[in-house]
Design a protein around this motif. Structure first.
Motif, PDB file in Angstrom:
ATOM      1  N   TRP A 136       0.819  -1.207   0.000  1.00  0.00           N
ATOM      2  CA  TRP A 136       0.000   0.000   0.000  1.00  0.00           C
ATOM      3  C   TRP A 136       0.859   1.266   0.000  1.00  0.00           C
ATOM      4  O   TRP A 136       0.499   2.264  -0.629  1.00  0.00           O
ATOM      5  CB  TRP A 136      -0.964   0.011   1.181  1.00  0.00           C
ATOM      6  N   ALA A 137       1.984   1.222   0.670  1.00  0.00           N
ATOM      7  CA  ALA A 137       2.875   2.381   0.648  1.00  0.00           C
ATOM      8  C   ALA A 137       3.327   2.666  -0.782  1.00  0.00           C
ATOM      9  O   ALA A 137       3.350   3.828  -1.234  1.00  0.00           O
ATOM     10  CB  ALA A 137       4.079   2.143   1.550  1.00  0.00           C
ATOM     11  N   GLU A 138       3.636   1.626  -1.524  1.00  0.00           N
ATOM     12  CA  GLU A 138       4.064   1.785  -2.914  1.00  0.00           C
ATOM     13  C   GLU A 138       2.921   2.300  -3.783  1.00  0.00           C
ATOM     14  O   GLU A 138       3.115   3.182  -4.636  1.00  0.00           O
ATOM     15  CB  GLU A 138       4.571   0.448  -3.453  1.00  0.00           C
ATOM     16  N   ARG A 139       1.721   1.769  -3.562  1.00  0.00           N
ATOM     17  CA  ARG A 139       0.571   2.199  -4.356  1.00  0.00           C
ATOM     18  C   ARG A 139       0.237   3.667  -4.086  1.00  0.00           C
ATOM     19  O   ARG A 139      -0.073   4.429  -5.017  1.00  0.00           O
ATOM     20  CB  ARG A 139      -0.635   1.309  -4.054  1.00  0.00           C
ATOM     21  N   LEU A 140       0.309   4.072  -2.841  1.00  0.00           N
ATOM     22  CA  LEU A 140       0.029   5.466  -2.502  1.00  0.00           C
ATOM     23  C   LEU A 140       1.091   6.399  -3.082  1.00  0.00           C
ATOM     24  O   LEU A 140       0.772   7.482  -3.593  1.00  0.00           O
ATOM     25  CB  LEU A 140      -0.050   5.628  -0.981  1.00  0.00           C
ATOM     26  N   GLU A 141       2.340   5.972  -3.016  1.00  0.00           N
ATOM     27  CA  GLU A 141       3.420   6.794  -3.566  1.00  0.00           C
ATOM     28  C   GLU A 141       3.270   6.924  -5.087  1.00  0.00           C
ATOM     29  O   GLU A 141       3.500   8.001  -5.659  1.00  0.00           O
ATOM     30  CB  GLU A 141       4.772   6.183  -3.217  1.00  0.00           C
TER      31      GLU A 141
END
Length: 263
Positions: A136-141
């Motif tokens: 999710w951190a990657e998707r948000l970034e």
């Protein structure tokens, strides 16, 4: 379709109905869990529709986008109504559950944050809050680095011949959106003569619907928290009600609000 497929198997009800694991003997904990789980499912649908709607706007294919955005608005109404159900919980009921929640908080909802990001409300610190969930951190970034739904709409205005400042078209999508006078002028032209720009006029109103319902959801959250815990701090470490009051002031599509004064 296989005759072996049943209502329960198609919906995977076995896993869904067994996904509630109360940590206490409190009667209201099942309510608390189900309301939040159902909200996450509605958010999943919202993200699905917003992703496709943005692609349609980028392709100047607005008619399908209108259906998708209307569906998001309906799903948002379900999210808003969930506060009515949760508000049946009293302070005494919640006090029996709260010790078992640890540091968990709706503030940590990655899907809520993704919807906020897609609409244009972006803050890098919220990505860092999800560092324990690398996916999710990657998707948000990744979302921070691409045009928001509103950016897509503004770029469409430029392609349709409206004079939009270069600063609004080439801005850093990860930066907070800042009101732009040329964008307001474009929307004002559309609102003053909707017959000549009907699809853009409808797009504007669909975006206003999204913001309207999002703010209603935020307000429902605020009043439900206030009703149940008063002015205590949230379980996730936020100030609680004061924090929720602050986010109510954050607008996604500022020119679609200011244009109402302008015209």
């Amino acid at each position: 379709m296989s005759a072996d497929v049943t209502y329960a198997s198609y919906l995977d009800l076995g896993r869904i109905l067994e996904a509630q694991h109360p940590a206490s003997d409190a009667h209201d904990e099942l309510l608390f869990i189900i309301v939040h789980q159902a909200s996450e499912l509605w958010l999943k649908l919202c993200l699905h529709e917003l992703t496709a709607a943005r692609e349609c706007i980028e392709a100047d294919n607005l008619r399908p986008a209108f259906k998708m955005l209307a569906r998001v608005a309906r799903a948002q109404q379900q999210l808003i109504q969930s506060w009515d159900v949760l508000s049946t919980m009293t302070p005494h009921d919640y006090s029996a559950i709260r010790p078992h929640l640890g540091a968990s908080s709706g503030f940590q909802s990655a899907q809520y944050r993704m919807m906020e990001f897609m609409l244009g409300g972006r803050d890098g610190k919220h990505v860092r809050l999800h560092k324990s969930n690398a996916d999710w951190a990657e998707r948000l970034e990744t979302e921070r680095g691409r045009a928001s739904l509103y950016d897509a709409a503004i770029r469409l205005l430029a392609r349709r011949g409206f004079a939009i400042d270069a600063a609004a078209l080439s801005r850093d999508p990860a930066a907070p959106y800042v009101h732009n006078a040329s964008v307001e002028v474009a929307w004002a032209t559309i609102y003053r003569d909707p017959q000549s720009h009907w699809d853009l006029y409808e797009l504007a109103e669909k975006l206003v619907d999204l913001e309207y319902h999002f703010q209603r959801w935020r307000f429902g959250h605020l009043k439900t928290v206030e009703r149940i815990i008063g002015f205590k701090r949230g379980t996730g470490g936020t100030p609680g009600v004061p924090y929720l009051e602050g986010v109510l002031k954050q607008a996604f599509f500022p020119e679609l609000l200011s244009v109402r004064t302008a015209i």
